[in-house]
Enzyme design. Structure first.
Site, mmCIF file in Angstrom:
data_model
loop_
_atom_site.group_PDB
_atom_site.id
_atom_site.type_symbol
_atom_site.label_atom_id
_atom_site.label_comp_id
_atom_site.label_asym_id
_atom_site.label_seq_id
_atom_site.Cartn_x
_atom_site.Cartn_y
_atom_site.Cartn_z
ATOM 1 N N LYS A 104 36.793 27.562 62.880
ATOM 2 C CA LYS A 104 37.975 28.398 63.038
ATOM 3 C C LYS A 104 39.193 27.531 62.760
ATOM 4 O O LYS A 104 39.485 26.589 63.495
ATOM 5 C CB LYS A 104 38.058 28.988 64.442
ATOM 6 C CG LYS A 104 39.283 29.877 64.628
ATOM 7 C CD LYS A 104 39.533 30.186 66.090
ATOM 8 C CE LYS A 104 40.898 30.863 66.218
ATOM 9 N NZ LYS A 104 41.419 30.796 67.589
ATOM 10 N N GLY A 165 47.928 33.225 74.462
ATOM 11 C CA GLY A 165 48.046 33.099 75.908
ATOM 12 C C GLY A 165 49.097 33.972 76.554
ATOM 13 O O GLY A 165 49.282 33.918 77.773
ATOM 14 N N THR A 214 42.213 33.087 77.268
ATOM 15 C CA THR A 214 43.061 33.133 78.459
ATOM 16 C C THR A 214 42.888 34.423 79.245
ATOM 17 O O THR A 214 42.913 34.408 80.484
ATOM 18 C CB THR A 214 44.532 32.959 78.066
ATOM 19 O OG1 THR A 214 44.681 31.746 77.330
ATOM 20 C CG2 THR A 214 45.429 32.901 79.287
#
Length: 262
Positions: A104, A165, A214
């Site tokens: 990624k 996040g 998150t």
């Protein structure tokens, strides 16, 4: 998975879960393991620069609880701010994981927003693809940028829903929809999901999957949230396949007036 659905295919490999999860921010490795199991995820992403997967022999090894035999590991370049750092990190991941090529790619623009630096992302993607990496790439929600990355040879494109996040949810559904409708590779929402309804919305837009960290690890009960996210992704996918009713300005009676008794 619904009987109406087909499996997710990324880089030639088939997956039944459309939820992908990260490994950061958990209290300990036991919580990490339990949350991932509860999520039902088959692809698990690992920040190579922040996680020990064997490079530090004296420290707890993440691979002790996330076996490559049970999951597809997705090493990522979190914390990289230029193409050179990102490429070096992917090469290290390949070395540590015995030739693993699925990565990624994320190249960040600054520490405040963690938005992607597209110029550096393009440069890194070009190098990695030439070196036979299978690149799943983090990008913004720009349909033009997403298409360019697809055309370069990325095996999946991962537009953000909101800043990493932030938990803000899907901020620009119209751009995400445009990306989905013009893609021939999997589109996976990455970053910004805060709760189960956000994951469901992403899937209802037609995204092929959702990646999150998150939203699960930062929840008051990560194990329960992981289970909720699993169900939300499945429900959102089913709703997309079922086809929602059109939006109307005015009411439309559920019961017809024809044939009434009085």
């Amino acid at each position: 998975m619904s009987t109406l659905d087909t499996p997710l295919v990324v880089a030639g490999k088939t997956y039944h879960s459309r939820l992908m999860v990260g490994t950061g921010k958990y209290q300990d490795l036991e919580e990490t393991q339990n949350a991932i199991q509860a999520s039902g995820a088959e692809i698990v992403t690992i920040a190579i620069r922040r996680s020990n997967i064997g490079q530090n022999p004296g420290e707890p090894n993440l691979l002790d609880v996330i076996s490559p035999h049970c999951y597809t590991l997705l090493p990522n370049t979190a914390g990289c701010y230029n193409a050179k750092e990102a490429v070096r990190t992917c090469r290290l991941a390949r070395e540590l994981l015995d030739g693993h090529s699925l990565v990624k790619l994320e190249v960040l623009g600054d520490e405040k927003t963690l938005f992607p630096d597209l110029v550096e992302t393009y440069q890194a993607a070009e190098v990695l693809i030439k070196e036979d990496f299978q690149v799943m790439v983090y990008t913004n929600d720009d349909p033009i940028a997403a298409k360019r990355l697809e055309e370069m040879g990325c095996v999946a494109v991962m537009p953000l829903a909101a800043p990493i996040g932030s938990g803000l949810g899907i901020r620009n559904p119209y751009n995400i929809l445009e990306i989905v409708q013009n893609a021939t590779v999997p589109i996976l929402v990455d970053a910004g999901v805060g709760t189960a309804s956000d994951a469901a919305v992403a899937m209802e837009l037609g995204c092929d999957g959702v990646l999150m960290n998150t939203a699960i690890a930062g929840a008051q009960n990560p194990i329960l949230m992981a289970s909720a996210m699993k169900k939300a992704v499945e429900a959102g996918r089913d709703a997309y396949l079922a086809g929602r009713i059109p939006r109307r300005r005015y009411a439309s009676a559920s019961s017809p007036l024809e044939g009434t008794f009085f």
